[in-house]
Design an enzyme around this catalytic site. Structure first.
Site, PDB file in Angstrom:
ATOM      1  N   CYS A 130       9.663  -0.853   4.746  1.00 47.42           N
ATOM      2  CA  CYS A 130      10.816  -0.556   3.793  1.00 47.42           C
ATOM      3  C   CYS A 130      11.687   0.541   4.195  1.00 47.42           C
ATOM      4  O   CYS A 130      13.109   0.534   4.121  1.00 47.42           O
ATOM      5  CB  CYS A 130       9.941   0.263   2.540  1.00 47.42           C
ATOM      6  SG  CYS A 130       8.523   1.130   3.141  1.00 47.42           S
ATOM      7  N   HIS A 243      13.046   5.922  -1.057  1.00 42.90           N
ATOM      8  CA  HIS A 243      12.927   6.422   0.287  1.00 42.90           C
ATOM      9  C   HIS A 243      14.225   7.042   0.599  1.00 42.90           C
ATOM     10  O   HIS A 243      15.212   6.556   0.265  1.00 42.90           O
ATOM     11  CB  HIS A 243      12.400   5.858   1.484  1.00 42.90           C
ATOM     12  CG  HIS A 243      11.071   5.289   1.243  1.00 42.90           C
ATOM     13  ND1 HIS A 243      10.327   5.894   0.420  1.00 42.90           N
ATOM     14  CD2 HIS A 243      10.304   4.397   1.915  1.00 42.90           C
ATOM     15  CE1 HIS A 243       8.975   5.180   0.466  1.00 42.90           C
ATOM     16  NE2 HIS A 243       9.095   4.250   1.616  1.00 42.90           N
TER      17      HIS A 243
HETATM   18  N1  LIG Z   1       4.765   0.037  -1.930  1.00 41.98           N
HETATM   19  C1  LIG Z   1       6.067  -0.335  -1.169  1.00 41.98           C
HETATM   20  O1  LIG Z   1       7.036   0.361  -1.291  1.00 41.98           O
HETATM   21  C2  LIG Z   1       6.117  -1.288  -0.020  1.00 41.98           C
HETATM   22  C3  LIG Z   1       7.034  -1.557   0.475  1.00 41.98           C
HETATM   23  C4  LIG Z   1       6.936  -2.679   1.531  1.00 41.98           C
HETATM   24  C5  LIG Z   1       6.022  -3.242   1.616  1.00 41.98           C
HETATM   25  N2  LIG Z   1       4.774  -3.021   1.129  1.00 41.98           N
HETATM   26  C6  LIG Z   1       3.505  -3.889   1.383  1.00 41.98           C
HETATM   27  O2  LIG Z   1       3.228  -4.405   0.213  1.00 41.98           O
HETATM   28  C7  LIG Z   1       1.930  -4.617  -0.019  1.00 41.98           C
HETATM   29  C8  LIG Z   1       1.444  -4.137  -1.305  1.00 41.98           C
HETATM   30  O3  LIG Z   1       1.869  -2.780  -1.471  1.00 41.98           O
HETATM   31  P1  LIG Z   1       1.586  -2.211  -2.753  1.00 41.98           P
HETATM   32  O4  LIG Z   1       2.329  -0.849  -2.486  1.00 41.98           O
HETATM   33  O5  LIG Z   1       2.097  -2.970  -4.189  1.00 41.98           O
HETATM   34  O6  LIG Z   1       0.247  -1.936  -3.094  1.00 41.98           O
HETATM   35  P2  LIG Z   1      -0.838  -1.578  -4.340  1.00 41.98           P
HETATM   36  O7  LIG Z   1      -0.121  -0.985  -5.487  1.00 41.98           O
HETATM   37  O8  LIG Z   1      -1.934  -1.046  -3.917  1.00 41.98           O
HETATM   38  O9  LIG Z   1      -0.994  -3.168  -4.846  1.00 41.98           O
HETATM   39  C9  LIG Z   1      -1.931  -4.189  -4.097  1.00 41.98           C
HETATM   40  C10 LIG Z   1      -2.114  -5.506  -4.748  1.00 41.98           C
HETATM   41  O10 LIG Z   1      -2.981  -6.413  -3.890  1.00 41.98           O
HETATM   42  C11 LIG Z   1      -3.819  -6.760  -4.826  1.00 41.98           C
HETATM   43  N3  LIG Z   1      -5.165  -6.991  -4.073  1.00 41.98           N
HETATM   44  C12 LIG Z   1      -5.739  -5.982  -3.301  1.00 41.98           C
HETATM   45  N4  LIG Z   1      -7.003  -6.388  -2.703  1.00 41.98           N
HETATM   46  C13 LIG Z   1      -7.025  -7.748  -3.042  1.00 41.98           C
HETATM   47  C14 LIG Z   1      -7.829  -8.886  -2.903  1.00 41.98           C
HETATM   48  N5  LIG Z   1      -9.042  -8.829  -2.011  1.00 41.98           N
HETATM   49  N6  LIG Z   1      -7.424  -9.983  -3.250  1.00 41.98           N
HETATM   50  C15 LIG Z   1      -6.441 -10.217  -3.825  1.00 41.98           C
HETATM   51  N7  LIG Z   1      -5.347  -9.512  -4.215  1.00 41.98           N
HETATM   52  C16 LIG Z   1      -5.622  -7.989  -3.744  1.00 41.98           C
HETATM   53  C17 LIG Z   1      -3.956  -5.752  -5.764  1.00 41.98           C
HETATM   54  O11 LIG Z   1      -4.781  -6.331  -6.736  1.00 41.98           O
HETATM   55  P3  LIG Z   1      -5.845  -5.627  -7.815  1.00 41.98           P
HETATM   56  O12 LIG Z   1      -4.673  -5.065  -8.645  1.00 41.98           O
HETATM   57  O13 LIG Z   1      -6.417  -6.868  -8.432  1.00 41.98           O
HETATM   58  O14 LIG Z   1      -6.713  -4.762  -6.911  1.00 41.98           O
HETATM   59  C18 LIG Z   1      -2.670  -5.418  -6.086  1.00 41.98           C
HETATM   60  O15 LIG Z   1      -2.027  -6.555  -6.779  1.00 41.98           O
HETATM   61  C19 LIG Z   1       1.306  -3.946   1.198  1.00 41.98           C
HETATM   62  O16 LIG Z   1       1.111  -4.741   2.229  1.00 41.98           O
HETATM   63  C20 LIG Z   1       2.298  -2.818   1.400  1.00 41.98           C
HETATM   64  O17 LIG Z   1       2.406  -2.571   3.032  1.00 41.98           O
HETATM   65  C21 LIG Z   1       4.804  -1.995   0.146  1.00 41.98           C
END
Ligand SMILES: NC(=O)c1ccc[n+]([C@@H]2O[C@H](COP(=O)([O-])OP(=O)(O)OC[C@H]3O[C@@H](n4cnc5c(N)ncnc54)[C@H](OP(=O)(O)O)[C@@H]3O)[C@@H](O)[C@H]2O)c1
Length: 334
Positions: A130, A243
């Site tokens: 990001c 950010h």
């Molecule tokens: N946040 C950002 O700004 C951002 C920016 C760029 C990239 N990313 C990337 O995007 C990804 C997600 O980030 P996020 O910020 O959205 O995280 P998050 O809010 O913690 O959400 C994680 C998601 O993954 C699911 N998950 C976790 N364990 C799982 C499993 N064993 N099987 C199936 N689903 C599972 C969760 O489902 P449950 O609700 O059921 O646990 C939830 O839907 C990461 O790889 C991160 O590096 C994030």
């Protein structure tokens, strides 16, 4: 590609997943059918899409049959395990994690910069880090005009970049402090409320963090610029969303503020907000929930040859994740 594709969002309940669903709807992406996938914990939940509640299903090995495009945002481990299975089932994966970004066979795409790379995919297309994506929205047009040699940068990264749990941590800590209660920590190693942490991602033997080195590695790949160098300090700040990055860039060619403004004013997906006398410059609070990134504080760098300083701010849940992923899906339909 089916022009009304069956789309799956993997990690639909997360900070990025929820924005992906909203972005598909807001941009009128021609979704034929939407499947929402998350962990077993989320089965029973519903999320709204086009006014209808859609039930969240459990991500399993055989759930990709019939799906055309899968937008993954459930972490690198899940992507490594499930993206190849989705590809085997005939799906094109747009992956938000860092799992495949530096894999030579996987395009890493910011559509405003290297949309053509989408065509080279073999089933997986990676969405960039990001902070890198937001920085490049301003840096790449300048690179095209003046040839960027290297940058020195510091980031100011919002807690939503860590995911949904970190938003709750900041809210809880602010509440605890206001009420005079002891502060509890679950996500970050230190209190994030009323503090800044010079620590994003894990440390490498060099002393930089993995997040800090993504700017150079991913920047080289996206800009097709193997000589690009970046020395970055990534900092987590108590901001909910968007950010910001303070950049000092050194160019091959001489650069003036006027010439830079001409370039930046024409850049796609970017607004110039730069009237310091009126206290007008990009603010994360204003960039939150906006598609465009914004650049300001543009000035000649007083310590570099052919150098320019600027401040760029953008919603990392959108341009740094969900919006960029949906833009890549739009490229797949062209
Ligand atoms: N946040 C950002 O700004 C951002 C920016 C760029 C990239 N990313 C990337 O995007 C990804 C997600 O980030 P996020 O910020 O959205 O995280 P998050 O809010 O913690 O959400 C994680 C998601 O993954 C699911 N998950 C976790 N364990 C799982 C499993 N064993 N099987 C199936 N689903 C599972 C969760 O489902 P449950 O609700 O059921 O646990 C939830 O839907 C990461 O790889 C991160 O590096 C994030």
């Amino acid at each position: 590609m089916n022009q009304r594709p069956h789309v799956a969002v993997v990690g639909a309940t997360g900070a990025v997943g929820i924005e992906m669903i909203k972005t598909l709807e807001k941009r009128n992406f021609p979704v034929g059918k939407l499947t929402l996938l998350a962990s077993a914990r989320s089965v029973g939940k519903t999320l709204p899409f086009r006014g209808e509640p859609i039930a969240v299903k459990e991500l399993t090995k055989d759930c990709f049959t019939g799906i055309d495009i899968a937008l993954f945002s459930a972490g690198g481990g899940i992507s490594k395990e499930f993206a190849p299975l989705a590809v085997k089932a005939g799906c094109v994966v747009v992956d938000n994690s860092s799992a495949f970004r530096m894999d030579d066979s996987v395009p890493l795409v910011v559509p405003e910069i290297n949309a053509d790379d989408v065509k080279k995919h073999k089933g997986i297309i990676a969405n960039p880090n990001c902070t890198t994506a937001i920085t490049l929205m301003a840096l790449y047009p300048l690179h095209q005009a003046f040839g960027c040699k290297r940058i020195f940068a510091s980031s100011y990264q919002a807690v939503s970049g860590t995911g949904a749990k970190a938003i709750i941590e900041l809210e809880r800590q602010v509440d605890q402090i206001v009420k005079g209660q002891p502060v509890t920590k679950e996500v970050y190693p230190h209190q994030i409320a009323f503090n800044v942490l010079p620590h994003v991602d894990s440390f490498l033997p060099s002393g930089y963090t993995k997040e800090e080195m993504k700017m150079e590695g991913e920047g080289r790949k996206i800009m097709h610029h193997p000589g690009f160098r970046a020395s970055v300090t990534c900092v987590r700040v108590p901001v909910y969303r968007a950010h910001s990055v303070a950049v000092s860039a050194e160019f091959e060619k001489p650069v003036s503020v006027e010439a830079a403004l001409e370039v930046l004013n024409r850049a796609p997906g970017l607004d110039v907000i730069d009237v310091p006398a009126k206290c007008e410059y990009p603010l994360p609070l204003h960039q939150a929930e906006r598609y465009n990134c914004a650049v300001g504080r543009i000035r000649k760098d007083c310590a570099l040859e052919n150098g320019l300083c600027f401040w760029v701010s953008g919603d990392q849940l959108l341009k740094g994740a969900a919006l960029n992923a949906v833009q890549i899906a739009e490229e797949l339909l062209k």
